[in-house]
Design a protein around this motif. Structure first.
Motif, short mmCIF file in Angstrom:
data_model
loop_
_atom_site.label_atom_id
_atom_site.label_comp_id
_atom_site.label_asym_id
_atom_site.label_seq_id
_atom_site.Cartn_x
_atom_site.Cartn_y
_atom_site.Cartn_z
N UNK A 138 0.77 -1.28 -0.02
CA UNK A 138 0.01 -0.16 -0.02
C UNK A 138 1.01 1.31 0.03
N UNK A 139 2.00 1.16 1.00
CA UNK A 139 2.75 2.51 0.82
C UNK A 139 3.62 2.64 -0.45
N UNK A 140 3.97 1.65 -1.36
CA UNK A 140 4.55 1.75 -2.45
C UNK A 140 3.39 2.11 -3.47
N UNK A 141 2.30 1.69 -3.25
CA UNK A 141 1.14 2.26 -4.52
C UNK A 141 0.95 3.80 -4.23
N UNK A 142 0.76 4.05 -3.01
CA UNK A 142 0.34 5.59 -2.53
C UNK A 142 1.54 6.57 -3.06
N UNK A 143 2.87 6.24 -3.19
CA UNK A 143 4.08 6.66 -3.72
C UNK A 143 3.90 7.04 -5.16
N UNK A 144 3.68 5.90 -5.64
CA UNK A 144 3.39 5.75 -7.26
C UNK A 144 2.13 6.77 -7.70
N UNK A 145 1.06 6.68 -6.97
CA UNK A 145 0.08 7.60 -7.33
C UNK A 145 0.45 9.02 -7.21
N UNK A 146 1.18 9.39 -6.20
CA UNK A 146 1.56 10.50 -5.82
C UNK A 146 2.35 11.09 -6.82
N UNK A 147 3.25 10.15 -7.25
CA UNK A 147 4.22 10.73 -8.42
C UNK A 147 3.62 10.82 -9.68
N UNK A 148 2.41 10.47 -10.07
CA UNK A 148 1.61 10.60 -11.09
C UNK A 148 1.91 9.03 -11.99
N UNK A 149 2.26 8.02 -11.41
CA UNK A 149 2.78 6.90 -12.15
C UNK A 149 1.61 6.04 -12.18
N UNK A 150 0.86 6.11 -11.10
CA UNK A 150 -0.42 5.19 -11.31
C UNK A 150 -1.87 5.90 -11.34
N UNK A 151 -3.00 5.28 -12.05
CA UNK A 151 -4.13 6.27 -11.82
C UNK A 151 -4.66 6.26 -10.35
N UNK A 152 -5.19 7.25 -9.96
CA UNK A 152 -5.92 7.30 -8.71
C UNK A 152 -6.80 6.34 -8.08
N UNK A 153 -6.59 5.71 -7.11
CA UNK A 153 -7.43 4.56 -6.58
C UNK A 153 -7.11 4.55 -5.19
N UNK A 154 -8.00 3.59 -4.67
CA UNK A 154 -7.90 3.41 -3.44
C UNK A 154 -6.88 2.32 -2.76
N UNK A 155 -5.63 3.11 -2.37
CA UNK A 155 -4.73 2.13 -2.13
C UNK A 155 -4.86 1.02 -0.99
N UNK A 156 -5.54 1.45 -0.08
CA UNK A 156 -6.07 0.47 1.16
C UNK A 156 -6.82 -0.88 0.57
N UNK A 157 -7.42 -0.39 -0.46
CA UNK A 157 -8.15 -1.66 -1.16
C UNK A 157 -7.44 -2.45 -2.16
N UNK A 158 -6.61 -1.59 -2.82
CA UNK A 158 -5.83 -2.32 -3.92
C UNK A 158 -4.68 -3.31 -3.31
N UNK A 159 -4.06 -2.77 -2.27
CA UNK A 159 -2.69 -3.74 -1.64
C UNK A 159 -3.41 -5.08 -1.07
#
Length: 223
Positions: A138-159
């Motif tokens: 989840x932490x890695x997903x959030x950082x990727x979203x913040x950097x514009x590398x992933x589409x916006x999504x609920x990281x707490x669900x995706x992880x």
């Protein structure tokens, strides 16, 4: 005057505890969590059952320490691989790939300490491991979203969805055994990582490039 343990005694006690935990890990890797009983662990460690009880008053205590040790080792490996990556999306790919590779190397042990059906008391201990795995991703997903590398999504669900997919595909009852061939293990880990990246919204060509960057290696020595 109270007795004080010397450094040699402390080291010897720590070494014996480590040998017991290694024995428990070997027993779990061969027969699953249900096989982790005091007597077979003691026999594997080359000590008396009473010695095991001095370190671990119950099977639950032994299993808790076993799971905690494996969890710390695996989460540490994921973090190390991710921290070496050049960017947040590469870090996410590296974390997922590392989990996939290491889980495949010791499938029986991985299943035992993460998701094998067991009694409620032991399952509660293992829940922390699953939470830690999901938390790291989840932490890695959030950082990727913040950097514009992933589409916006609920990281707490995706992880946790990613963790669940990896476990089922790689080490669960439905997983196809990849055998012991290193190339087959790498292929399975690559497919699992690619699937996870696609699910998170990484376009196929880029996902394949990220997977290709990951160092898929399976040394024969024990971890």
């Amino acid at each position: 005057m109270p007795y004080r343990r010397t450094e040699n005694v402390v080291r010897r006690l720590a070494a014996r505890e480590t040998s017991i935990l290694k024995a428990a890990s070997a027993v779990a890797a061969n027969g699953g969590m249900a096989a982790v009983q005091i007597a077979p662990v003691a026999a594997r460690a080359g000590v008396a059952a009473g010695t095991v009880y001095r370190y671990f008053p119950s099977k639950s205590d032994l299993v808790a320490e076993l799971v905690a040790g494996v969890a710390a080792r695996e989460i540490g490996a994921m973090r190390e691989a991710a921290d070496k990556a050049p960017g947040p999306l590469s870090a996410l790919a590296a974390a997922i790939a590392t989990f996939a590779m290491r889980a495949l190397r010791e499938r029986r042990l991985s299943w035992a300490v993460i998701a094998e059906p067991v009694d409620a008391e032991i399952d509660a201990v293992r829940l922390d491991f699953r939470k830690a795995l999901a938390g790291e991703i989840e932490q890695r997903i959030r950082r990727a979203i913040a950097g514009g590398h992933l589409p916006d999504q609920d990281a707490s669900f995706a992880a946790p969805a990613v963790v669940g997919a990896l476990m089922e595909a790689l080490i669960g009852p439905l997983a196809a055994p990849p055998g012991d061939d290193a190339s087959k293990l790498r292929e399975a880990a690559q497919m699992a990582t690619l699937l996870a990246l696609r699910a998170l919204g990484v376009v196929d060509a880029r996902a394949r490039g990220l997977v290709a960057q990951c160092a898929f290696s399976f040394p024969t020595a024990s971890r």
